[in-house]
Write an enzyme that holds these catalytic residues in place. Structure first.
Site, PDB file in Angstrom:
ATOM      1  CE  LYS A  32      -3.882  -2.534   2.163  1.00 41.83           C
ATOM      2  NZ  LYS A  32      -4.505  -2.791   3.490  1.00 41.83           N
TER       3      LYS A  32
ATOM      4  CD  GLN B 182      -3.030  -4.376   6.559  1.00 39.34           C
ATOM      5  OE1 GLN B 182      -3.169  -3.202   5.817  1.00 39.34           O
ATOM      6  NE2 GLN B 182      -3.689  -5.428   6.005  1.00 39.34           N
TER       7      GLN B 182
ATOM      8  CG  ASP C 139      -9.914  -0.528   4.834  1.00 40.74           C
ATOM      9  OD1 ASP C 139      -9.680  -0.865   3.884  1.00 40.74           O
ATOM     10  OD2 ASP C 139      -9.476  -1.280   5.799  1.00 40.74           O
TER      11      ASP C 139
END
Ligand code: NAD
Length: 312
Positions: A77, A121, A144
């Protein structure tokens, strides 16, 4: 778009008539190529916006512990951010980091004017409450798309930050002009991360959607009804050729690492080689949905940046 036709070569043997059997082979839904294209477009837009607003969009990826798979995803990422010109505000924390320490970091990032996107994460170590932390992220920085407000917006069909993996699947289907209106879509998997939001997106796109899961009876029969079959289970090889309707579009979200005599490799939920001869389109693993997830994360970060500048 029609699938390509492969002609199998059958060696000539004594007394056997030479024969060539055409075997249809599905075309690839190439997520890697599309992700590159999207990243190139984002890089151009970011250059313009940066000179207009005097700063680059910023993304903070928070990682706790040393899970090697998570570390690889986070590195991927951050590399992608660098490629398109998004500033990384990532932070790594030791496994024993407390809930309140992370809460404080999230509160500070919520206020930070350089940061447009915040991502925790997953998975987190067992002592941490991931849900509680996700609820603390400013919904307008929730790249997200997992905050209840953003999931609610998706449910209501309102614009907002939408989960990256389902958004990536939809973008891939759109790129290849896969018809969705009035089509039967079957999503195998009902997680909040993939299955449920993807089912909502397909529904919004006009498909008739069935969600199958680990307690569904006769998964094969359900799967065979699908014009568009999405597998998001993490069960390698779950989807066999017999479960696929001829000429269906098959999207493999699953990623699992398997070890065998040839070593360690990543595989999806779909028996790719077998399904290739039945489906019209299929995504490879790796190189299908995975790169699209990262591309949509960058896209979400830019969307959040644009919304914040529009509002200011
Ligand atoms: P999850 O474990 O939260 O959910 C799995 C779902 O699959 C559950 O709803 C379960 O009911 C269903 N399931 C499990 N076994 C089944 C079976 N035998 N038959 C039918 N349904 C079954 O997982 P998740 O977070 O939704 O992720 C699913 C897969 O997608 C994993 O392999 C994950 O690594 C992968 N994934 C990939 C990306 C990407 O970027 N490509 C992103 C997120 C997740």
């Amino acid at each position: 778009m029609p699938g390509t036709i492969k002609t199998e070569f059958i060696p000539r043997q004594e007394g056997v008539v030479l024969n060539r059997i055409p075997t249809p082979v599905a075309s690839l839904l190439d997520g890697k190529a599309l992700a590159h294209k999207i990243q190139a477009e984002l890089a151009t837009r970011i250059q313009t916006l940066q000179s207009q607003f005097g700063r680059a969009p910023g993304l903070a990826v928070l990682m706790v512990g040393d899970n090697p798979a998570s570390a690889a995803y986070v590195r991927g990422k951050e590399r992608a951010c660098q490629k398109v010109g998004i500033a990384s505000f990532g932070q790594r924390f030791p496994t024993n980091t407390s809930q309140s320490e992370l809460s404080q970091v999230i509160a500070a990032l919520n206020q930070d004017q350089q940061v447009d996107g915040i991502l925790v994460q997953l998975p987190l170590p067992d002592h941490l409450d991931a849900n509680a932390l996700l609820y603390e992220i400013d919904p307008d920085k929730d790249v997200d798309g997992l905050h209840p407000l953003n999931l609610g917006r998706l449910l209501r069909g309102e614009p907002g930050l939408h989960s990256c993996t389902p958004a990536g699947v939809m973008r891939l289907l759109q790129e290849y002009q896969i018809p969705l209106v009035g089509k039967q879509a079957v999503v195998i998997g009902r997680s909040i991360l993939v299955g449920k939001p993807l089912a909502l997106m397909l529904l919004a796109a006009g498909s008739t959607v069935t969600i199958a899961h680990s307690q569904s009876h006769d998964l094969s029969a359900i799967a065979r009804t699908a014009d568009i079959l999405i597998a998001a289970t993490g069960r390698p090889g779950l989807v066999s050729a017999e479960m696929v309707k001829p000429k269906a579009v098959v999207v493999d979200v699953g990623i699992s690492r398997v070890e065998d005599s040839t070593g360690s490799r990543l595989v999806g939920d779909v028996d790719f080689n077998a399904v290739q001869s039945v489906a019209q389109f299929v995504t490879p693993v790796p190189g299908g949905v995975g790169p699209m997830t990262v591309a949509m994360l960058l896209d979400n970060t830019l969307w959040s940046f644009s919304q914040r500048h529009k509002a200011s």
